[in-house]
Design a protein around this motif. Sequence first.
Motif, short mmCIF file in Angstrom:
data_model
loop_
_atom_site.label_atom_id
_atom_site.label_comp_id
_atom_site.label_asym_id
_atom_site.label_seq_id
_atom_site.Cartn_x
_atom_site.Cartn_y
_atom_site.Cartn_z
N ALA A 171 -9.78 -16.46 -13.07
CA ALA A 171 -9.18 -17.35 -11.86
C ALA A 171 -10.87 -17.06 -10.76
N GLY A 172 -10.48 -15.86 -11.01
CA GLY A 172 -11.65 -15.53 -10.05
C GLY A 172 -12.84 -16.26 -10.19
N GLU A 173 -13.47 -16.22 -11.04
CA GLU A 173 -14.81 -16.98 -11.64
C GLU A 173 -14.26 -18.34 -11.11
N PHE A 174 -13.20 -18.74 -11.52
CA PHE A 174 -12.63 -20.49 -11.05
C PHE A 174 -12.81 -20.84 -10.23
N SER A 175 -12.71 -20.28 -9.66
CA SER A 175 -12.74 -20.55 -7.65
C SER A 175 -14.49 -21.30 -7.16
N GLU A 176 -15.17 -21.47 -8.05
CA GLU A 176 -16.43 -22.38 -8.28
C GLU A 176 -16.39 -22.72 -9.47
N HIS A 177 -16.56 -23.95 -10.00
CA HIS A 177 -16.66 -24.71 -11.03
C HIS A 177 -17.42 -25.96 -11.33
N ILE A 178 -17.41 -26.21 -12.52
CA ILE A 178 -17.78 -28.04 -12.95
C ILE A 178 -16.65 -28.91 -12.34
N PRO A 179 -17.84 -29.33 -11.47
CA PRO A 179 -16.53 -30.56 -11.13
C PRO A 179 -15.72 -31.10 -12.27
N VAL A 180 -14.55 -31.67 -11.59
CA VAL A 180 -13.55 -31.89 -12.60
C VAL A 180 -13.00 -30.97 -13.62
N ALA A 181 -12.95 -30.16 -13.80
CA ALA A 181 -12.58 -28.76 -14.87
C ALA A 181 -11.58 -28.45 -14.50
N VAL A 182 -10.59 -28.31 -15.87
CA VAL A 182 -9.52 -27.53 -15.18
C VAL A 182 -9.67 -26.27 -16.25
N HIS A 183 -8.59 -25.86 -15.34
CA HIS A 183 -8.70 -23.59 -15.69
C HIS A 183 -7.57 -24.04 -17.00
N LEU A 184 -8.05 -23.54 -18.08
CA LEU A 184 -7.14 -21.95 -19.30
C LEU A 184 -8.11 -20.91 -19.41
N GLU A 185 -7.76 -19.88 -18.93
CA GLU A 185 -8.69 -18.27 -19.46
C GLU A 185 -8.32 -18.03 -20.95
N TRP A 186 -8.86 -17.87 -21.12
CA TRP A 186 -8.98 -17.86 -22.58
C TRP A 186 -8.43 -16.68 -23.45
N SER A 187 -7.67 -15.48 -22.89
CA SER A 187 -6.66 -14.30 -23.02
C SER A 187 -5.86 -15.15 -22.83
N GLU A 188 -4.99 -16.02 -22.34
CA GLU A 188 -3.90 -17.19 -22.48
C GLU A 188 -3.28 -17.34 -23.96
N LEU A 189 -4.23 -17.36 -24.35
CA LEU A 189 -4.56 -17.66 -25.69
C LEU A 189 -4.01 -16.76 -27.16
N LEU A 190 -3.91 -15.56 -26.73
CA LEU A 190 -3.62 -14.51 -27.31
C LEU A 190 -1.86 -14.48 -27.19
N ASP A 191 -1.75 -13.17 -27.77
CA ASP A 191 -0.46 -12.21 -27.85
C ASP A 191 -0.38 -11.49 -27.44
N GLU A 192 0.15 -10.05 -27.08
CA GLU A 192 0.45 -8.95 -26.39
C GLU A 192 -0.98 -8.45 -27.90
N ASN A 193 -0.25 -8.81 -29.13
CA ASN A 193 -1.53 -7.24 -29.79
C ASN A 193 -2.79 -8.59 -30.11
N GLY A 194 -3.07 -9.23 -29.12
CA GLY A 194 -4.76 -9.85 -29.21
C GLY A 194 -4.25 -10.78 -30.14
N GLY B 32 -21.13 -18.42 -23.79
CA GLY B 32 -20.10 -19.50 -25.07
C GLY B 32 -19.29 -18.30 -25.69
N GLY B 33 -19.44 -17.18 -25.49
CA GLY B 33 -18.26 -15.97 -26.33
C GLY B 33 -16.20 -16.90 -25.35
N ARG B 34 -16.09 -16.56 -24.51
CA ARG B 34 -14.97 -16.66 -23.99
C ARG B 34 -14.38 -18.47 -24.63
N ALA B 35 -15.34 -19.26 -24.16
CA ALA B 35 -15.80 -20.93 -24.60
C ALA B 35 -15.17 -20.77 -26.32
N SER B 36 -15.65 -20.24 -26.78
CA SER B 36 -16.08 -19.74 -28.54
C SER B 36 -13.72 -20.14 -29.00
N VAL B 37 -13.52 -18.73 -28.20
CA VAL B 37 -12.51 -18.35 -28.19
C VAL B 37 -11.68 -19.58 -28.09
#
Length: 304
Positions: A232-255, A285-290
């Motif tokens: 979220a902190g990095e998203f404070s400055e981003h590509i125009p029209v981009a939506v934000h969904l941090e990669w870690s939200e895609l995983l459960d508590e066990n990774g 590219g790493g987090r984007a790949s997730v």
Amino acid sequence: MLHTIFTRCRVLCVVVSIVACCGCGGQPEDQPTAGETVAVEETEVALGEAEEPAAAIAETEPAEAVVEELNLVWQPDELKARLGEDNLRILDARSVDAYNESHIPGAVPVDVADWKTQASAEGGLHDAEAWAERLGEVGIDNSTRVVVYGDAMPNTARIWWTLKYVGVADAAVLDGGWQAWVDAGGETSTEAPTFEPAEFTPDFQAQRLAEIGDVKSSLGSDGLTIVDTRSAGEFSEHIPVAVHLEWSELLDENGRFKSAGELRELFASNGIDPSSTAVTYCRSGGRASVEALALELAGFNNVK
């Protein structure tokens, strides 16, 4: 995958479809250090440096769905049952020290930093000779089935995405990575396997890669969704029209990855429509790949 250059760093962006770090406690390889930011002005400069914009990215043909045919994510018990198969290559995306201490039997270490450097180089994602050498030296030919595991999902997913992009049809990640394997009582080894280098002929999957010009010419189009996978902190400055969904939200508590249904709900709640072309990005590219991997697990077909 979007290939772009910031003023201070090179960034790889992946169209949301599948991806990868096995969330096992390691620091994501492209996570910024304290105090680092990526300014939107830098992003705009990067987009402006494209030499020849290609056809609008939203108009590209969707990639053929592979979710029904191939498992993108393997569970530890599935890998246990298939250890020793002749056509299976297991890649360890952890550090060399971690590999030497203990690894899955038959696993081969893969140099994540080297693959990242090659992909980030000018023309690096189009260098057939370089990728033929890298895959061949870890024993992968064009018919090899590959499973990647690690201790940081962005690193694991980076390798997975690269394998798919260069033409490995059957590539997957071990859900939960090394920690899940250990927790499941998986066998371990300290012995490095011996094998002859393989012959691999790259077949670049262009539909997986978003070039700078394509994205720049398509910003704001109805058929394109750009997804920022950073914090979220990095998203404070981003590509125009981009939506934000941090990669870690895609995983459960066990990774491990959330279920396909949970992922679809998560994407929908963040305005990511399966009928659109999804392009994910982060810093390298790493987090984007997730995120790309999760999108494909959720049934998205047109992901870059």
